[in-house]
Design an enzyme around this catalytic site. Structure first.
Site, short mmCIF file in Angstrom:
data_model
loop_
_atom_site.label_atom_id
_atom_site.label_comp_id
_atom_site.label_asym_id
_atom_site.label_seq_id
_atom_site.Cartn_x
_atom_site.Cartn_y
_atom_site.Cartn_z
N THR A 188 3.41 12.26 3.70
CA THR A 188 1.92 12.42 3.32
C THR A 188 1.04 10.88 3.16
OG1 THR A 188 2.38 12.86 0.69
CG2 THR A 188 0.30 11.75 1.08
N SER A 209 3.60 2.77 6.47
CA SER A 209 3.09 4.30 6.62
C SER A 209 1.39 4.52 6.45
CB SER A 209 3.24 5.55 5.63
OG SER A 209 3.06 5.09 3.76
N LYS A 210 0.92 3.10 5.59
CA LYS A 210 -0.34 2.74 4.93
C LYS A 210 -0.92 2.67 6.33
CE LYS A 210 -2.62 3.75 2.30
NZ LYS A 210 -3.56 4.72 1.55
N ARG A 246 0.37 -12.39 -5.80
CA ARG A 246 -0.62 -11.12 -5.77
C ARG A 246 -2.11 -11.92 -5.68
NH1 ARG A 246 3.74 -10.61 -2.69
NH2 ARG A 246 4.77 -9.28 -3.22
N LEU A 302 -8.60 8.69 -0.82
CA LEU A 302 -6.86 8.58 -1.53
C LEU A 302 -5.27 8.10 -2.18
CD1 LEU A 302 -10.42 7.58 -3.58
CD2 LEU A 302 -9.11 5.82 -4.98
N ALA A 345 -2.25 9.36 -1.54
CA ALA A 345 -1.16 9.22 -1.00
C ALA A 345 0.13 8.74 -2.42
CB ALA A 345 -1.34 7.36 -0.72
N HIS A 372 10.91 -8.21 0.54
CA HIS A 372 10.18 -9.25 -0.18
C HIS A 372 9.25 -9.71 0.70
CE1 HIS A 372 8.88 -9.29 -4.73
NE2 HIS A 372 7.97 -8.31 -4.53
N TYR A 427 6.34 1.99 3.09
CA TYR A 427 5.03 2.04 2.11
C TYR A 427 3.96 1.52 2.92
CZ TYR A 427 0.62 1.11 -0.61
OH TYR A 427 -1.01 1.29 -0.80
N ASN A 482 -4.53 -3.73 -7.18
CA ASN A 482 -5.36 -3.32 -8.46
C ASN A 482 -4.67 -3.09 -9.94
OD1 ASN A 482 -8.00 -0.98 -7.76
ND2 ASN A 482 -6.76 -2.43 -6.17
N ILE A 537 -6.65 5.27 -9.28
CA ILE A 537 -7.94 4.55 -8.79
C ILE A 537 -8.73 5.32 -8.57
CG2 ILE A 537 -9.22 2.86 -6.91
CD1 ILE A 537 -6.42 2.26 -5.50
N THR A 540 -4.45 -0.48 1.98
CA THR A 540 -4.01 -1.84 1.35
C THR A 540 -3.96 -3.56 1.99
OG1 THR A 540 -2.03 -2.43 0.25
CG2 THR A 540 -2.12 -1.05 1.70
N ASP A 541 -3.92 -4.14 1.22
CA ASP A 541 -3.66 -5.20 2.28
C ASP A 541 -2.35 -5.78 2.23
OD1 ASP A 541 -2.73 -5.41 -0.30
OD2 ASP A 541 -3.23 -7.75 -0.53
N GLU A 542 -1.12 -4.58 2.25
CA GLU A 542 -0.27 -5.12 2.75
C GLU A 542 0.26 -4.36 3.44
OE1 GLU A 542 2.71 -3.04 -0.68
OE2 GLU A 542 1.38 -3.37 -2.40
P1 NAD Z 1 -1.80 6.47 -6.48
O1 NAD Z 1 0.34 7.02 -7.28
O2 NAD Z 1 -2.09 5.93 -9.24
O3 NAD Z 1 -2.34 8.14 -7.06
C1 NAD Z 1 -1.85 8.98 -5.92
C2 NAD Z 1 -3.01 10.04 -6.30
O4 NAD Z 1 -2.51 10.83 -5.36
C3 NAD Z 1 -2.03 10.89 -7.08
O5 NAD Z 1 -2.99 11.83 -8.07
C4 NAD Z 1 -1.31 11.44 -6.14
O6 NAD Z 1 -1.08 13.43 -7.12
C5 NAD Z 1 -2.14 12.37 -5.51
N1 NAD Z 1 -1.26 13.14 -4.16
C6 NAD Z 1 -0.69 12.23 -3.32
N2 NAD Z 1 -0.10 12.84 -2.23
C7 NAD Z 1 -1.18 14.02 -2.18
C8 NAD Z 1 -0.95 14.89 -1.28
N3 NAD Z 1 0.07 15.22 -0.47
N4 NAD Z 1 -2.80 15.81 -1.10
C9 NAD Z 1 -3.08 15.80 -2.54
N5 NAD Z 1 -2.75 14.48 -3.35
C10 NAD Z 1 -1.38 13.99 -3.02
O7 NAD Z 1 -2.46 6.09 -6.77
P2 NAD Z 1 -3.11 4.49 -6.57
O8 NAD Z 1 -3.17 3.10 -7.34
O9 NAD Z 1 -4.61 5.34 -6.75
O10 NAD Z 1 -3.68 4.30 -4.79
C11 NAD Z 1 -4.71 4.75 -4.37
C12 NAD Z 1 -4.60 4.85 -3.27
O11 NAD Z 1 -5.42 3.69 -2.89
C13 NAD Z 1 -3.76 4.69 -2.37
O12 NAD Z 1 -3.26 5.40 -1.00
C14 NAD Z 1 -3.08 3.88 -1.89
O13 NAD Z 1 -2.28 2.70 -1.02
C15 NAD Z 1 -4.33 2.75 -2.57
N6 NAD Z 1 -4.60 1.32 -3.11
C16 NAD Z 1 -3.79 0.99 -4.24
C17 NAD Z 1 -3.91 0.45 -4.78
C18 NAD Z 1 -2.28 -0.14 -6.02
O14 NAD Z 1 -2.92 -1.66 -5.94
N7 NAD Z 1 -2.64 0.81 -6.55
C19 NAD Z 1 -3.90 -1.31 -3.95
C20 NAD Z 1 -4.93 -0.63 -2.13
C21 NAD Z 1 -4.95 0.26 -1.59
#
Ligand code: NAD
Length: 367
Positions: A104, A167-168, A228, A85, A87, A299, A164, A194, A17, A138-140
């Site tokens: 993290t 932690s969120k 989902r 973002l 995580a 799940h 996960y 997403n 994202i 996240t909605d989780e």
């Molecule tokens: P992703 O795993 O693709 O990317 C996470 C990024 O964070 C990576 O680039 C990683 O290198 C970086 N990172 C991890 N630990 C770090 C740290 N300690 N310091 C700095 N950078 C660090 O995740 P995503 O799917 O892009 O999700 C981004 C955010 O959106 C997350 O917080 C996730 O919880 C939230 N989210 C994701 C979704 C989804 O469907 N993907 C949906 C809702 C919310």
């Protein structure tokens, strides 16, 4: 954004994202973007492509938990907002080993909040007034819905199932506590699943796409009927920018496109798109690769989002699920170099504990 160009600090901007958001911010606003990312297995500079060298983009390799680095970045770059973002984001990995998720997502977010609080407290009145901490979650965190239940609203009870999600949830609570206790102008967003370009190929849609393109079995957890609510990553990014501009400090916003699909429907849509791409593949042939496998522990059955509040800010999703998936499948088929770079040294077969380089299929879920 306001008329004067602003600096935004994005954490996790080399992830799925994050890289889409950084691209959108550079293309659609005049903001300077400082991109702080640790480049874990999920963070790829390749996902930023030419944007890496954009004159308004600065990449900083580092950890959100590094208080000295983050403090120095905040004091020297003086961002008008932090979009958080970064995580650990994969449910199955959190089941295999929760520790990095706690480190993290909980401790890292806590350290980042501390640094932001210090910066914001010491800032001049004008800077303090416009500062925002936008937390991307996240909605989780809400747990699982029954088939007949109403979708999650911002007041739904937190009831996370996986490490996960827990932690969120912990990070969301910290953000809200900093807003209530110290007045930090923070906003929480909770989005549904997403999908789109640059998603790491351990998640359902890219994993199934790559396996389907290669003609490998497509294993689905349980009965494949988990639901989902799918959101195209561009719609997510646009919602984040909208909330940053118009959202209420101290408030929270659910983001979802109202596109509920079972995992089986998702995989069948992928199969249909793949049928049309792979030369010689007949209509309906890819679908025959689907296999049901043992379910993931804990799940969640269904997630669905009530997005009334974010819609009230003027945001609307623009991508229909079927078109979005079809374009996403095409993107993975056309971007072999990115896929090769993202999966280098990474054995997708191992994800289901099938042993190194087993040709067997990893199982997958929509998060
Ligand atoms: P992703 O795993 O693709 O990317 C996470 C990024 O964070 C990576 O680039 C990683 O290198 C970086 N990172 C991890 N630990 C770090 C740290 N300690 N310091 C700095 N950078 C660090 O995740 P995503 O799917 O892009 O999700 C981004 C955010 O959106 C997350 O917080 C996730 O919880 C939230 N989210 C994701 C979704 C989804 O469907 N993907 C949906 C809702 C919310």
């Amino acid at each position: 954004m306001t008329a004067a160009p602003q600096t935004l600090l994005v954490t996790g901007g080399a992830g799925f994202i994050g890289s889409n958001l950084v691209r959108m911010l550079l293309a659609e606003t005049d903001a300077r973007v400082v991109n702080l990312d640790l480049l874990t297995y999920a963070g790829r500079l390749e996902s930023l492509g030419v944007v890496q060298d954009h004159p308004r983009h600065e990449f900083v390799h580092g950890d959100i938990a590094d208080a000295a680095l983050v403090g120095e970045l905040l004091r020297s770059r003086r961002p008008a907002a932090v979009l958080h973002l970064a995580a650990e984001s994969h449910v199955d990995r959190s089941i295999e080993g929760p520790a990095p998720f706690i480190t993290t997502n909980v401790l890292g977010t806590g350290a980042l909040l501390n640094a932001c609080l210090e910066y914001w407290s010491e800032a001049a009145a004008g800077e303090r007034g416009r500062f925002r901490f936008l937390h991307v979650s996240t909605d989780e965190v809400y747990g699982s819905l029954t088939a007949a239940a109403a979708p999650f609203t911002e007041t739904s009870r937190y009831d996370p199932s996986s490490p996960y999600a827990a932690s969120k949830a912990g990070s969301d609570h910290l953000v809200r506590a900093f807003a209530r206790t110290y007045g930090l102008p923070a906003i929480v967003t909770n989005a549904s699943n997403n999908y789109g370009p640059y998603q790491f190929p351990e998640k359902l849609i890219p994993l199934m796409t790559l396996r389907a393109l290669a003609g490998l079995p497509l294993p689905l957890y349980g009965d494949g009927l988990q639901v989902r609510d799918w959101l195209h990553v561009k719609d997510q990014c646009r919602a984040l920018i909208t909330v940053l501009r118009l959202g209420q400090p101290g408030g929270s916003y659910n983001i979802g496109a109202g596109a509920e699909r079972t995992n089986r429907q998702v995989v069948e849509s992928i199969c249909q798109a793949v049928d049309g791409i792979v030369e010689g593949r007949r209509d309906g042939e890819t679908k025959k690769l689907i296999r049901l496998v043992a379910d993931r522990p804990g799940h969640d059955r269904r997630y669905a989002i009530d997005a009334t509040r974010v819609r009230g800010l003027g945001w609307r999703p623009s991508e229909s699920f079927e078109e979005g998936v079809s374009r996403t499948v095409r993107w993975y088929a056309d971007n072999e170099a990115w896929v090769a770079a993202a999966t280098r040294g990474f054995d997708l077969g191992r994800r289901a504990g099938l042993g190194p380089n087993s040709g067997a299929a990893p199982s997958a879920s929509g998060g």
